[in-house]
Design a protein around this motif. Sequence first.
Motif, mmCIF file in Angstrom:
data_model
loop_
_atom_site.group_PDB
_atom_site.id
_atom_site.type_symbol
_atom_site.label_atom_id
_atom_site.label_comp_id
_atom_site.label_asym_id
_atom_site.label_seq_id
_atom_site.Cartn_x
_atom_site.Cartn_y
_atom_site.Cartn_z
ATOM 1 N N THR A 32 6.438 37.930 4.522
ATOM 2 C CA THR A 32 6.035 37.711 5.909
ATOM 3 C C THR A 32 5.032 36.567 5.952
ATOM 4 O OG1 THR A 32 4.272 39.333 5.679
ATOM 5 C CG2 THR A 32 6.370 40.117 6.564
ATOM 6 N N PRO A 33 5.076 35.756 6.977
ATOM 7 C CA PRO A 33 4.114 34.659 7.058
ATOM 8 C C PRO A 33 2.707 35.199 7.300
ATOM 9 C CG PRO A 33 5.429 34.759 9.047
ATOM 10 C CD PRO A 33 6.021 35.750 8.090
ATOM 11 N N THR A 34 1.721 34.507 6.776
ATOM 12 C CA THR A 34 0.343 34.975 6.909
ATOM 13 C C THR A 34 -0.196 34.735 8.311
ATOM 14 O OG1 THR A 34 -0.429 32.860 6.061
ATOM 15 C CG2 THR A 34 -0.161 34.646 4.482
ATOM 16 N N ASN A 35 0.223 33.672 8.964
ATOM 17 C CA ASN A 35 -0.243 33.375 10.315
ATOM 18 C C ASN A 35 0.917 33.579 11.278
ATOM 19 O OD1 ASN A 35 -2.771 32.650 9.411
ATOM 20 N ND2 ASN A 35 -2.148 30.532 9.047
ATOM 21 N N SER A 36 1.095 34.800 11.726
ATOM 22 C CA SER A 36 2.182 35.044 12.658
ATOM 23 C C SER A 36 1.816 34.461 14.021
ATOM 24 C CB SER A 36 2.451 36.535 12.777
ATOM 25 O OG SER A 36 1.292 37.205 13.199
ATOM 26 N N PRO A 37 2.797 33.979 14.752
ATOM 27 C CA PRO A 37 2.485 33.351 16.041
ATOM 28 C C PRO A 37 1.977 34.378 17.036
ATOM 29 C CG PRO A 37 4.844 33.471 15.695
ATOM 30 C CD PRO A 37 4.198 33.916 14.420
ATOM 31 N N SER A 38 0.996 33.990 17.806
ATOM 32 C CA SER A 38 0.426 34.897 18.789
ATOM 33 C C SER A 38 0.958 34.535 20.169
ATOM 34 C CB SER A 38 -1.096 34.805 18.775
ATOM 35 O OG SER A 38 -1.486 33.488 19.091
ATOM 36 N N ASN A 39 0.832 35.464 21.084
ATOM 37 C CA ASN A 39 1.327 35.254 22.442
ATOM 38 C C ASN A 39 0.195 34.788 23.358
ATOM 39 O OD1 ASN A 39 3.892 36.053 21.734
ATOM 40 N ND2 ASN A 39 3.472 38.200 22.142
#
Length: 55
Positions: A32-39
């Motif tokens: 999983t990516p460490t910086n998941s996109p935020s809303n």
Amino acid sequence: MPQLNPNPWFFVMLASWLTFSLVIQPKLLSFTPTNSPSNKTSTTSKTTPWAWPWT
């Protein structure tokens, strides 16, 4: 010229692509990516034209 014989090189290329596609790629895609996109809501900043001193 033995380097033009495709028999051993085609098998090496096919084996490496199968290894990458079936073994390595699913392992890499499971991370999983460490910086998941935020809303976050996008904010627009007001831009002002530059006042050039020579005009």
